[in-house]
Scaffold this active site. Structure first.
Site, PDB file in Angstrom:
ATOM      1  N   LYS A 188       0.661   3.211  -8.101  1.00  0.00           N
ATOM      2  CA  LYS A 188      -0.017   3.217  -6.813  1.00  0.00           C
ATOM      3  C   LYS A 188      -0.824   4.504  -6.761  1.00  0.00           C
ATOM      4  CE  LYS A 188       0.660   3.595  -1.832  1.00  0.00           C
ATOM      5  NZ  LYS A 188       1.609   3.979  -0.757  1.00  0.00           N
ATOM      6  N   TYR A 202       3.789   6.610  -8.239  1.00  0.00           N
ATOM      7  CA  TYR A 202       3.065   6.840  -6.989  1.00  0.00           C
ATOM      8  C   TYR A 202       2.380   8.191  -7.094  1.00  0.00           C
ATOM      9  CZ  TYR A 202       2.456   7.067  -1.844  1.00  0.00           C
ATOM     10  OH  TYR A 202       1.957   7.146  -0.571  1.00  0.00           O
TER      11      TYR A 202
END
Length: 313
Positions: free
Chosen positions: A173, A145
């Site tokens: 992500k 992330y």
């Protein structure tokens, strides 16, 4: 998402809409456990491809350890293994991230969501050590992330070079907002699956090969988010995709630029009849003016995308 074990290597495919679910609270700010299960069950029934628990949208930063671990178990019970469960394990200390990873695995999570430790601002080398320590503790697939605006520490190219050698680091992500990062990831790291983490750039992510979208607003508009994914990824119809994205953009701009992300997501859920309770401190709920603007935006999106999908626009 599929998973296969071959010679201790885990490969996973991320396709579709992954919802970082909200955490409903009671009036006394305790976790509404029944409501939490109901929200996840509703999202799965709406057709989303995966559930993420313990993300920023779920207000994990405002929970204690016991509450965070409890939500892992509640989420697994609610999904009933119908869709993959991804557990957010972000923490300042490596020891805490490892603890949450181990508890997520024990609860039955299929994958971990791991970002940089916030506030500490680790170097690239330190960040690699942090991520590897978590990965080695559980041997679960990991979606990285990258959200440097929140953490102060980007998952830079050198960091990704090291982590990409470990097959468990199978996706990222990307939430930096820098479109050049999307280009870099598509060009240099095609073996790390690219997932949209910047809502107002979803169309660009899909154009550059992303196959999934971690979408907070899919808590209350799952079908509309899937419509964009389906147009761009399944149909490869970017003309239709642009129309859908144009309809979604006013909402995305409120979410990404308004400074009330969690509050907006929870209010959007309330508009759908989902009981959310308040946001936890230090956040406070939106004022009536912003709520009225938000409701008009959501209603317009629903009407417009329905017309587009019915070939009326």
């Amino acid at each position: 998402m599929t998973a296969a074990n071959k010679k201790n290597e885990i490969t996973m495919q991320f396709n579709g809409i992954y919802v970082p679910v909200i955490t409903p609270f009671n009036d006394d700010f305790s976790v509404n456990e029944a409501g939490f299960g109901s929200i996840i069950d509703g999202a799965v029934n709406a057709g989303v491809q995966g559930i993420i628990v313990g993300g920023t949208t779920g207000e994990y930063y405002a929970m204690d350890k016991t509450e965070r671990v409890r939500t892992f178990t509640l989420a697994k019970e609610a999904t009933k293994s119908r869709v993959p469960l991804i557990a957010g394990i972000g923490a300042l200390r490596t020891e805490d991230a490892i603890y949450f990873a181990e508890q997520a695995k024990k609860a039955g999570a299929d994958c971990l969501l791991l970002g940089a430790p916030y506030y500490a601002i680790p170097t690239s080398e330190e960040l690699v050590r942090h991520c590897l320590a978590v990965e080695r503790a559980t041997d679960l697939p990991i979606m990285l992330y990258n959200f440097p605006d929140r953490t102060g520490a980007p998952l830079d190219e050198a960091c990704l070079e090291h982590l990409s050698m470990r097959p468990n680091f199978c996706a990222i992500k990307e939430s930096s907002g820098d479109i050049n990062r999307v280009h870099l990831l598509a060009r240099r790291f095609p073996h790390i699956q690219l997932s949209c983490g910047m809502d107002d750039q979803a169309l660009e992510f899909f154009a550059w090969g992303a196959q999934s979208w971690v979408a907070g607003a899919a808590n209350f508009l799952p079908k509309q988010h899937y419509a964009l994914y389906h147009a761009c990824v399944i149909e490869q119809d970017f003309i239709k995709g642009r129309k859908i994205m144009m309809a979604l953009l006013p909402l995305m701009q409120i979410l990404e630029q308004g400074g009330k992300f969690v509050q907006c997501i929870k209010y959007g859920c309330q508009l759908e009849g989902i009981v959310t309770g308040p946001v936890r401190k230090p956040l406070v709920d939106m004022n009536d003016e912003l709520k009225r603007e938000f409701e008009v935006t959501v209603n317009t999106i629903k009407t417009t995308i329905a017309k587009i999908c019915n070939n009326a626009v």
